[in-house]
Scaffold this motif. Structure first.
Motif, PDB file in Angstrom:
ATOM      1  N   ALA A 108      35.343 -20.410   5.691  1.00 28.22           N
ATOM      2  CA  ALA A 108      33.900 -20.548   5.472  1.00 28.22           C
ATOM      3  C   ALA A 108      33.425 -19.626   4.344  1.00 28.22           C
ATOM      4  N   GLY A 109      33.885 -18.369   4.397  1.00 30.04           N
ATOM      5  CA  GLY A 109      33.479 -17.411   3.363  1.00 30.04           C
ATOM      6  C   GLY A 109      33.892 -17.883   1.979  1.00 30.04           C
ATOM      7  N   ARG A 110      35.090 -18.457   1.895  1.00 33.47           N
ATOM      8  CA  ARG A 110      35.582 -18.937   0.590  1.00 33.47           C
ATOM      9  C   ARG A 110      34.853 -20.208   0.166  1.00 33.47           C
ATOM     10  N   ASP A 158      25.365 -10.437  20.941  1.00 35.02           N
ATOM     11  CA  ASP A 158      26.410 -11.433  20.710  1.00 35.02           C
ATOM     12  C   ASP A 158      27.321 -11.001  19.556  1.00 35.02           C
ATOM     13  N   GLY A 159      28.629 -11.113  19.762  1.00 37.31           N
ATOM     14  CA  GLY A 159      29.583 -10.880  18.676  1.00 37.31           C
ATOM     15  C   GLY A 159      29.646 -12.118  17.798  1.00 37.31           C
ATOM     16  N   TYR A 160      29.304 -11.973  16.517  1.00 39.11           N
ATOM     17  CA  TYR A 160      29.261 -13.132  15.618  1.00 39.11           C
ATOM     18  C   TYR A 160      30.579 -13.339  14.882  1.00 39.11           C
ATOM     19  N   ILE A 200      40.267 -11.742  13.487  1.00 41.36           N
ATOM     20  CA  ILE A 200      40.318 -12.983  14.276  1.00 41.36           C
ATOM     21  C   ILE A 200      39.675 -14.110  13.474  1.00 41.36           C
ATOM     22  N   ALA A 201      40.408 -15.213  13.330  1.00 41.15           N
ATOM     23  CA  ALA A 201      39.848 -16.377  12.631  1.00 41.15           C
ATOM     24  C   ALA A 201      39.164 -17.278  13.654  1.00 41.15           C
ATOM     25  N   GLY A 202      37.976 -17.754  13.309  1.00 42.26           N
ATOM     26  CA  GLY A 202      37.283 -18.725  14.154  1.00 42.26           C
ATOM     27  C   GLY A 202      36.950 -18.194  15.535  1.00 42.26           C
ATOM     28  N   ASP A 228      22.461 -19.628   5.386  1.00 45.82           N
ATOM     29  CA  ASP A 228      22.790 -18.497   4.512  1.00 45.82           C
ATOM     30  C   ASP A 228      24.185 -17.996   4.869  1.00 45.82           C
ATOM     31  N   PHE A 229      25.071 -17.978   3.877  1.00 46.52           N
ATOM     32  CA  PHE A 229      26.478 -17.629   4.107  1.00 46.52           C
ATOM     33  C   PHE A 229      26.795 -16.245   3.544  1.00 46.52           C
ATOM     34  N   VAL A 230      27.457 -15.420   4.354  1.00 46.65           N
ATOM     35  CA  VAL A 230      28.085 -14.202   3.828  1.00 46.65           C
ATOM     36  C   VAL A 230      29.328 -14.646   3.058  1.00 46.65           C
TER      37      VAL A 230
HETATM   38  C1  FAD Z   1      25.925 -17.941  16.630  1.00 45.12           C
HETATM   39  C2  FAD Z   1      26.510 -17.491  15.311  1.00 45.12           C
HETATM   40  C3  FAD Z   1      25.748 -17.565  14.155  1.00 45.12           C
HETATM   41  C4  FAD Z   1      26.284 -17.131  12.933  1.00 45.12           C
HETATM   42  N1  FAD Z   1      25.509 -17.219  11.808  1.00 45.12           N
HETATM   43  C5  FAD Z   1      26.027 -16.836  10.617  1.00 45.12           C
HETATM   44  C6  FAD Z   1      25.249 -16.966   9.424  1.00 45.12           C
HETATM   45  O1  FAD Z   1      24.124 -17.473   9.437  1.00 45.12           O
HETATM   46  N2  FAD Z   1      25.805 -16.548   8.257  1.00 45.12           N
HETATM   47  C7  FAD Z   1      27.081 -16.011   8.212  1.00 45.12           C
HETATM   48  O2  FAD Z   1      27.537 -15.655   7.117  1.00 45.12           O
HETATM   49  N3  FAD Z   1      27.832 -15.889   9.330  1.00 45.12           N
HETATM   50  C8  FAD Z   1      27.345 -16.299  10.514  1.00 45.12           C
HETATM   51  N4  FAD Z   1      28.102 -16.199  11.646  1.00 45.12           N
HETATM   52  C9  FAD Z   1      29.436 -15.598  11.533  1.00 45.12           C
HETATM   53  C10 FAD Z   1      30.498 -16.582  11.042  1.00 45.12           C
HETATM   54  O3  FAD Z   1      30.567 -17.686  11.920  1.00 45.12           O
HETATM   55  C11 FAD Z   1      31.849 -15.827  11.019  1.00 45.12           C
HETATM   56  O4  FAD Z   1      31.790 -14.775  10.101  1.00 45.12           O
HETATM   57  C12 FAD Z   1      33.027 -16.736  10.739  1.00 45.12           C
HETATM   58  O5  FAD Z   1      34.172 -16.102  11.257  1.00 45.12           O
HETATM   59  C13 FAD Z   1      33.256 -17.015   9.263  1.00 45.12           C
HETATM   60  O6  FAD Z   1      34.335 -17.903   9.167  1.00 45.12           O
HETATM   61  P1  FAD Z   1      35.474 -17.766   8.069  1.00 45.12           P
HETATM   62  O7  FAD Z   1      36.184 -19.077   8.070  1.00 45.12           O
HETATM   63  O8  FAD Z   1      34.891 -17.279   6.793  1.00 45.12           O
HETATM   64  O9  FAD Z   1      36.411 -16.632   8.632  1.00 45.12           O
HETATM   65  P2  FAD Z   1      37.453 -16.793   9.858  1.00 45.12           P
HETATM   66  O10 FAD Z   1      38.485 -17.803   9.525  1.00 45.12           O
HETATM   67  O11 FAD Z   1      36.690 -16.970  11.119  1.00 45.12           O
HETATM   68  O12 FAD Z   1      38.137 -15.361   9.870  1.00 45.12           O
HETATM   69  C14 FAD Z   1      39.185 -15.038   8.934  1.00 45.12           C
HETATM   70  C15 FAD Z   1      39.156 -13.539   8.689  1.00 45.12           C
HETATM   71  O13 FAD Z   1      37.915 -13.224   8.078  1.00 45.12           O
HETATM   72  C16 FAD Z   1      37.271 -12.188   8.796  1.00 45.12           C
HETATM   73  N5  FAD Z   1      35.820 -12.416   8.710  1.00 45.12           N
HETATM   74  C17 FAD Z   1      35.071 -13.355   9.344  1.00 45.12           C
HETATM   75  N6  FAD Z   1      33.785 -13.236   9.015  1.00 45.12           N
HETATM   76  C18 FAD Z   1      33.712 -12.200   8.144  1.00 45.12           C
HETATM   77  C19 FAD Z   1      32.639 -11.589   7.447  1.00 45.12           C
HETATM   78  N7  FAD Z   1      31.369 -12.020   7.564  1.00 45.12           N
HETATM   79  N8  FAD Z   1      32.919 -10.546   6.629  1.00 45.12           N
HETATM   80  C20 FAD Z   1      34.207 -10.092   6.477  1.00 45.12           C
HETATM   81  N9  FAD Z   1      35.270 -10.641   7.123  1.00 45.12           N
HETATM   82  C21 FAD Z   1      35.010 -11.683   7.942  1.00 45.12           C
HETATM   83  C22 FAD Z   1      37.815 -12.283  10.218  1.00 45.12           C
HETATM   84  O14 FAD Z   1      37.780 -11.041  10.872  1.00 45.12           O
HETATM   85  C23 FAD Z   1      39.238 -12.744   9.986  1.00 45.12           C
HETATM   86  O15 FAD Z   1      40.084 -11.638   9.762  1.00 45.12           O
HETATM   87  C24 FAD Z   1      27.601 -16.624  12.874  1.00 45.12           C
HETATM   88  C25 FAD Z   1      28.374 -16.575  14.046  1.00 45.12           C
HETATM   89  C26 FAD Z   1      27.832 -16.993  15.252  1.00 45.12           C
HETATM   90  C27 FAD Z   1      28.675 -16.925  16.496  1.00 45.12           C
END
Ligand code: FAD
Length: 277
Positions: free
Chosen positions: A120-122, A258-260, A265-267, A111-113
């Motif tokens: 990932a979000g995009r 845990d901080g998720y 911060i990316a990644g 399940d993705f936010v």
């Molecule tokens: C053990 C674990 C389990 C996880 N399980 C899930 C899961 O099941 N579903 C899920 O959706 N996520 C989950 N996450 C969180 C997910 O890995 C992060 O949100 C991740 O950073 C998303 O990657 P991105 O490429 O979209 O953003 P990144 O490239 O990592 O970040 C780019 C920017 O987006 C921002 N950002 C990142 N996540 C979010 C967010 N959710 N909302 C708003 N801004 C954001 C960051 O602060 C940064 O500024 C989990 C994390 C961990 C450590």
């Protein structure tokens, strides 16, 4: 039921062989305006995929298509270590909770936010049937204890898949308070309704960004032993970690916080966080 001694490790780690898999999207469901369920399948799931009960934080490293080529180049495994693909950009990995796994149908559900700020979000916003996605792991499972009388489970949307698993997988008879911070009421998703498990959605638009922390601060420690699990934005959960340690005085062995992800911060590598504060 007796309270376990503080020195006893209560969360067991079970390691799994590291397996890279290339899968494809076979189903997409909208759970809420900002939450999409992606179901993955493929021949690479012929090799058994670990799915342990009460291992709610089990996660895979999802490997996204390269920005330039749009191709997915998975790392390989040698001596149980990842070897990055030669001559390619470093793969883009993000952690996602194993929401469920259906071994008979070989279907892995994540399940993705949805958000615009990261790869990932995009990707999840645009995911369509047939899209490829790489998956590594799970590398290990944290097997949470099933014998506590009480559980406090809390987090934001990124922790919602894990919290949904807690709600489904806690043994009958366990009591749990589950606090879920969401951006707005419309982001509520349907969750299992089980006796003894109280689920409270906390609307940040109505109650402010600190509502999760404020709610945990008002939580009254119940009689009997208590296991605490919290995940979400790294800065937002720091005061919760302190409160659990210093005010609720829960032994570290009975806590997993845990901080998720982290604002700006990316990644984020969740293994590299400072557990102390
Ligand atoms: C053990 C674990 C389990 C996880 N399980 C899930 C899961 O099941 N579903 C899920 O959706 N996520 C989950 N996450 C969180 C997910 O890995 C992060 O949100 C991740 O950073 C998303 O990657 P991105 O490429 O979209 O953003 P990144 O490239 O990592 O970040 C780019 C920017 O987006 C921002 N950002 C990142 N996540 C979010 C967010 N959710 N909302 C708003 N801004 C954001 C960051 O602060 C940064 O500024 C989990 C994390 C961990 C450590």
């Amino acid at each position: 039921m007796t309270t376990p001694t503080t020195s006893e490790p209560r969360v067991k780690l079970r390691l799994h062989p590291l397996v890279p898999r290339l899968l494809r999207v076979v189903d997409v469901q909208t759970l809420a305006p900002a939450m999409r369920r992606i179901v993955l399948s493929g021949d690479d799931l012929a090799q058994p995929f670990p799915f342990e009960p009460l291992a709610a934080s089990d996660h895979v490293k999802v490997v996204f298509p390269e920005i330039e080529s749009g191709e997915i180049h998975l790392p390989t495994v040698a001596d149980d270590r990842l070897v990055m693909p030669e001559g390619r950009p470093r793969p883009i990995f993000r952690d996602y909770t194993v929401r469920s796994y259906d071994a008979a149908a070989r279907r892995l559900t994540l399940d993705f936010v949805l958000h615009d700020h990261g790869v990932a979000g995009r990707w999840a916003q645009n995911a369509a049937l047939g899209d490829p996605l790489g998956v590594l792991g799970p590398r290990g499972s944290h097997l949470y204890p099933a014998d506590f009388e009480n559980y406090l489970i809390a987090g934001d949307e990124t922790a919602l898949p894990a919290m949904a698993r807690w709600i489904e997988e806690l043994p009958s008879g366990a009591r749990a308070e589950v606090f879920i911070s969401i951006a707005h009421q419309i982001e509520r998703i349907a969750l299992a309704d089980r006796p003894g498990i109280n689920v409270t959605y906390l609307d940040r638009l109505a109650h402010g960004p600190a509502v999760l922390m404020e709610t945990v601060q008002k939580f009254v420690r119940p009689e009997g032993d208590l296991f605490v699990w919290v995940a979400g934005e790294a800065a937002a959960i720091k005061p919760i970690r302190r409160h659990v340690r210093d005010v609720l005085e829960i032994p570290a062995e009975h806590v997993d916080i845990d901080g998720y992800w982290k604002q700006g911060i990316a990644g984020l590598d969740h293994h590299e966080q400072d557990d102390d504060d």
